[in-house]
Enzyme design. Sequence first.
Site, PDB file in Angstrom:
ATOM      1  N   MET A   1     -11.463  -5.907   5.817  1.00 23.84           N
ATOM      2  CA  MET A   1     -10.583  -4.998   6.560  1.00 23.84           C
ATOM      3  C   MET A   1     -10.210  -5.631   7.901  1.00 23.84           C
ATOM      4  O   MET A   1     -11.084  -6.094   8.640  1.00 23.84           O
ATOM      5  CB  MET A   1     -11.294  -3.660   6.829  1.00 23.84           C
ATOM      6  CG  MET A   1     -11.525  -2.783   5.622  1.00 23.84           C
ATOM      7  SD  MET A   1     -10.023  -2.301   4.737  1.00 23.84           S
ATOM      8  CE  MET A   1      -9.093  -1.423   5.992  1.00 23.84           C
TER       9      MET A   1
ATOM     10  N   HIS B   1      -8.582   1.226  -3.548  1.00 24.17           N
ATOM     11  CA  HIS B   1      -9.488   1.004  -2.419  1.00 24.17           C
ATOM     12  C   HIS B   1     -10.155   2.327  -2.064  1.00 24.17           C
ATOM     13  O   HIS B   1      -9.504   3.213  -1.517  1.00 24.17           O
ATOM     14  CB  HIS B   1      -8.639   0.450  -1.247  1.00 24.17           C
ATOM     15  CG  HIS B   1      -9.388   0.255   0.022  1.00 24.17           C
ATOM     16  ND1 HIS B   1      -8.729   0.081   1.232  1.00 24.17           N
ATOM     17  CD2 HIS B   1     -10.715   0.185   0.312  1.00 24.17           C
ATOM     18  CE1 HIS B   1      -9.622  -0.083   2.190  1.00 24.17           C
ATOM     19  NE2 HIS B   1     -10.837  -0.011   1.659  1.00 24.17           N
TER      20      HIS B   1
ATOM     21  N   MET C   1      -9.223   8.277   0.447  1.00 23.09           N
ATOM     22  CA  MET C   1     -10.049   8.625   1.615  1.00 23.09           C
ATOM     23  C   MET C   1     -10.656  10.008   1.411  1.00 23.09           C
ATOM     24  O   MET C   1     -10.002  10.895   0.857  1.00 23.09           O
ATOM     25  CB  MET C   1      -9.172   8.648   2.872  1.00 23.09           C
ATOM     26  CG  MET C   1      -8.419   7.358   3.113  1.00 23.09           C
ATOM     27  SD  MET C   1      -7.406   7.468   4.592  1.00 23.09           S
ATOM     28  CE  MET C   1      -6.488   5.927   4.462  1.00 23.09           C
TER      29      MET C   1
ATOM     30  N   HIS D   1      -1.344  -1.249  -4.035  1.00 20.83           N
ATOM     31  CA  HIS D   1      -2.612  -0.870  -3.391  1.00 20.83           C
ATOM     32  C   HIS D   1      -2.644   0.643  -3.216  1.00 20.83           C
ATOM     33  O   HIS D   1      -1.669   1.241  -2.746  1.00 20.83           O
ATOM     34  CB  HIS D   1      -2.706  -1.596  -2.049  1.00 20.83           C
ATOM     35  CG  HIS D   1      -4.008  -1.431  -1.333  1.00 20.83           C
ATOM     36  ND1 HIS D   1      -5.129  -2.182  -1.634  1.00 20.83           N
ATOM     37  CD2 HIS D   1      -4.375  -0.622  -0.305  1.00 20.83           C
ATOM     38  CE1 HIS D   1      -6.122  -1.845  -0.822  1.00 20.83           C
ATOM     39  NE2 HIS D   1      -5.686  -0.879  -0.008  1.00 20.83           N
TER      40      HIS D   1
ATOM     41  N   SER E   1       0.852  -1.195   0.000  1.00 23.63           N
ATOM     42  CA  SER E   1       0.000   0.000   0.000  1.00 23.63           C
ATOM     43  C   SER E   1       0.883   1.238   0.000  1.00 23.63           C
ATOM     44  O   SER E   1       1.640   1.473   0.955  1.00 23.63           O
ATOM     45  CB  SER E   1      -0.891   0.003   1.245  1.00 23.63           C
ATOM     46  OG  SER E   1      -1.467   1.281   1.389  1.00 23.63           O
TER      47      SER E   1
ATOM     48  N   MET F   1     -12.271   4.536   0.113  1.00 18.31           N
ATOM     49  CA  MET F   1     -12.882   4.734   1.433  1.00 18.31           C
ATOM     50  C   MET F   1     -13.617   6.061   1.367  1.00 18.31           C
ATOM     51  O   MET F   1     -13.229   7.046   2.001  1.00 18.31           O
ATOM     52  CB  MET F   1     -11.798   4.709   2.512  1.00 18.31           C
ATOM     53  CG  MET F   1     -11.258   3.307   2.766  1.00 18.31           C
ATOM     54  SD  MET F   1      -9.694   3.307   3.635  1.00 18.31           S
ATOM     55  CE  MET F   1      -8.573   3.506   2.255  1.00 18.31           C
TER      56      MET F   1
ATOM     57  N   ASP G   1      -4.872   3.773  -1.682  1.00 21.25           N
ATOM     58  CA  ASP G   1      -5.939   4.104  -0.732  1.00 21.25           C
ATOM     59  C   ASP G   1      -6.483   5.499  -0.969  1.00 21.25           C
ATOM     60  O   ASP G   1      -5.742   6.481  -0.918  1.00 21.25           O
ATOM     61  CB  ASP G   1      -5.398   4.029   0.699  1.00 21.25           C
ATOM     62  CG  ASP G   1      -5.180   2.599   1.149  1.00 21.25           C
ATOM     63  OD1 ASP G   1      -6.130   1.803   1.068  1.00 21.25           O
ATOM     64  OD2 ASP G   1      -4.053   2.280   1.577  1.00 21.25           O
TER      65      ASP G   1
HETATM   66  C1  DX5 Z   1      -6.160   1.642   5.936  1.00 25.76           C
HETATM   67  C2  DX5 Z   1      -5.762   1.346   4.509  1.00 25.76           C
HETATM   68  C3  DX5 Z   1      -4.651   0.387   4.366  1.00 25.76           C
HETATM   69  C4  DX5 Z   1      -3.338   0.832   4.943  1.00 25.76           C
HETATM   70  C5  DX5 Z   1      -2.675  -0.392   5.500  1.00 25.76           C
HETATM   71  O1  DX5 Z   1      -7.349   2.339   5.958  1.00 25.76           O
HETATM   72  O2  DX5 Z   1      -6.864   0.825   3.787  1.00 25.76           O
HETATM   73  O3  DX5 Z   1      -4.466  -0.014   3.008  1.00 25.76           O
HETATM   74  O4  DX5 Z   1      -2.459   1.404   4.024  1.00 25.76           O
HETATM   75  O5  DX5 Z   1      -1.563   0.006   6.203  1.00 25.76           O
HETATM   76  P1  DX5 Z   1      -0.794  -0.969   7.188  1.00 25.76           P
HETATM   77  O6  DX5 Z   1      -0.326  -2.129   6.377  1.00 25.76           O
HETATM   78  O7  DX5 Z   1       0.304  -0.114   7.715  1.00 25.76           O
HETATM   79  O8  DX5 Z   1      -1.792  -1.387   8.245  1.00 25.76           O
HETATM   80 ZN    ZN Z   2      -6.507  -0.080   1.778  1.00 32.08          ZN
END
Ligand code: DX5
Ligand code: ZN
Length: 235
Positions: free
Chosen positions: A138, A65, A36, A32, A7, A67, A34
């Site tokens: 998750m 992903h 948000m 990956h 990620s 969010m 993310d």
């Molecule tokens: C959290 C994200 C994850 C995050 C994971 O909301 O969706 O993808 O980057 O990070 P680690 O591996 O550090 O928990």
């Molecule tokens: Zn994620």
Amino acid sequence: MVKIAPSILAADFARLGAEIDSVREGGADWLHFDVMDGVFVPNLSLGFPVLEGVRAYTDLFLDVHLMIREPKRYVSRFCEAGADLVTVHAEADTEEEIRSALREVRALGRKAGLALKPGTAWDRALPFIEDVDLILVMTVEPGFGGQSFMANVLPKLGLLRETLDEFGLECLLEVDGGVNPLTASLAVASGAQVLVAGSDVFHAQNRKEQIDLLRGSVKNGADREGDGALPPKRI
Ligand code: DX5
Ligand code: ZN
């Protein structure tokens, strides 16, 4: 074969190209990404311009992903910006709107994923099962990297695995949050096939070594799976 998806939330953004190279050369299968919105989760992260830049830079499979609330508004733009897979949260809108978002992603020729927060029951995925290529379970509350893996989510993963196998569905199971060599082996023993890892990979000096460690732990875990040596446990 388990896929490793670093990620980039945990990467050094001032050197993003080099960071992507380091995990690609280290054997990452996917990247990956993310997104948000500060509403669905209490944090902001990346958006279209960064995704376009990453897409232009690498041919790695981009696992996006979302969010964000009411993701239907934006899924086509994420596809245009270069996502190979777009995952939306089951909790982010009504069932009808989520189904419509998933179908739109597939109609655009991309893979569609459905994510479940830790507290969301496994069967919330059932109404969407024909419309998804991946279910993301998750293993932390979404919104931040660097949190601890919630082992109490493992039974949910197992139930989804059983259901997918029972119906003979090809849909992949992915875990995200707190993944490290120990928790990776627990997740894979419960049926995960794609492992997202942010801090564990990007905070390591040697990314190849860390990705190898993740894969190695999974292999060892799989070897021990049959003798019951890996009961789910809280860590
Ligand atoms: C959290 C994200 C994850 C995050 C994971 O909301 O969706 O993808 O980057 O990070 P680690 O591996 O550090 O928990
Ligand atoms: Zn994620």
